[in-house]
Scaffold this motif. Sequence first.
Motif, PDB file in Angstrom:
ATOM      1  N   PHE A   9       0.709  -1.148   0.054  1.00 10.28           N
ATOM      2  CA  PHE A   9       0.103  -0.199  -0.164  1.00 10.28           C
ATOM      3  C   PHE A   9       0.974   1.373   0.022  1.00 10.28           C
ATOM      4  O   PHE A   9       0.579   2.150  -0.811  1.00 10.28           O
ATOM      5  CB  PHE A   9      -0.939  -0.007   1.195  1.00 10.28           C
ATOM      6  CG  PHE A   9      -1.811   1.140   1.424  1.00 10.28           C
ATOM      7  CD1 PHE A   9      -3.101   1.406   0.603  1.00 10.28           C
ATOM      8  CD2 PHE A   9      -1.281   2.300   2.342  1.00 10.28           C
ATOM      9  CE1 PHE A   9      -3.682   2.588   0.837  1.00 10.28           C
ATOM     10  CE2 PHE A   9      -2.035   3.288   2.690  1.00 10.28           C
ATOM     11  CZ  PHE A   9      -3.325   3.643   1.782  1.00 10.28           C
ATOM     12  N   GLN A  10       2.021   1.245   0.942  1.00 12.99           N
ATOM     13  CA  GLN A  10       2.831   2.552   1.088  1.00 12.99           C
ATOM     14  C   GLN A  10       3.418   2.701  -0.240  1.00 12.99           C
ATOM     15  O   GLN A  10       3.847   3.702  -0.683  1.00 12.99           O
ATOM     16  CB  GLN A  10       3.758   2.319   2.176  1.00 12.99           C
ATOM     17  CG  GLN A  10       3.025   2.470   3.434  1.00 12.99           C
ATOM     18  CD  GLN A  10       3.997   2.116   4.520  1.00 12.99           C
ATOM     19  OE1 GLN A  10       4.931   1.133   4.517  1.00 12.99           O
ATOM     20  NE2 GLN A  10       3.442   2.771   5.855  1.00 12.99           N
ATOM     21  N   ALA A  11       4.180   1.490  -1.086  1.00 13.55           N
ATOM     22  CA  ALA A  11       4.571   1.522  -2.120  1.00 13.55           C
ATOM     23  C   ALA A  11       3.648   2.178  -3.398  1.00 13.55           C
ATOM     24  O   ALA A  11       3.976   2.873  -4.077  1.00 13.55           O
ATOM     25  CB  ALA A  11       5.002   0.239  -2.739  1.00 13.55           C
ATOM     26  N   GLY A  12       2.373   1.911  -3.347  1.00 14.71           N
ATOM     27  CA  GLY A  12       1.543   2.513  -4.218  1.00 14.71           C
ATOM     28  C   GLY A  12       1.183   3.941  -3.864  1.00 14.71           C
ATOM     29  O   GLY A  12       1.206   4.648  -4.983  1.00 14.71           O
ATOM     30  N   GLN A  13       1.310   4.249  -2.540  1.00 15.26           N
ATOM     31  CA  GLN A  13       0.964   5.617  -2.364  1.00 15.26           C
ATOM     32  C   GLN A  13       2.293   6.392  -2.736  1.00 15.26           C
ATOM     33  O   GLN A  13       2.270   7.608  -3.480  1.00 15.26           O
ATOM     34  CB  GLN A  13       0.960   5.990  -0.968  1.00 15.26           C
ATOM     35  CG  GLN A  13      -0.327   5.657  -0.339  1.00 15.26           C
ATOM     36  CD  GLN A  13      -0.422   6.090   1.077  1.00 15.26           C
ATOM     37  OE1 GLN A  13       0.367   5.897   1.838  1.00 15.26           O
ATOM     38  NE2 GLN A  13      -1.647   6.804   1.316  1.00 15.26           N
ATOM     39  N   ALA A  14       3.499   5.903  -2.754  1.00 11.34           N
ATOM     40  CA  ALA A  14       4.551   6.611  -3.192  1.00 11.34           C
ATOM     41  C   ALA A  14       4.738   6.487  -4.511  1.00 11.34           C
ATOM     42  O   ALA A  14       5.209   7.799  -5.043  1.00 11.34           O
ATOM     43  CB  ALA A  14       6.121   5.982  -2.586  1.00 11.34           C
TER      44      ALA A  14
END
Length: 64
Positions: A9-14
């Motif tokens: 999820f965090q990678a997608g946000q970044a």
Amino acid sequence: MDNSEKASFQAGQAKGQAQEKSSQMLEKAKDSAQSAKESLQEAGQQAQAKAQGACDAVKDSINK
């Protein structure tokens, strides 16, 4: 949400934030390029007008 899902999820946000930033930078670059193009066109028109004025002055001096 486990650690793997959280990391994904965090990678997608970044990635989304990076794409947005890149889009904004591209838009600024386009605006700058358009502004430069308009400035060059205006300078070219001014130079053309000055050259025409010089030609007219030479013609006038020859025809007198």
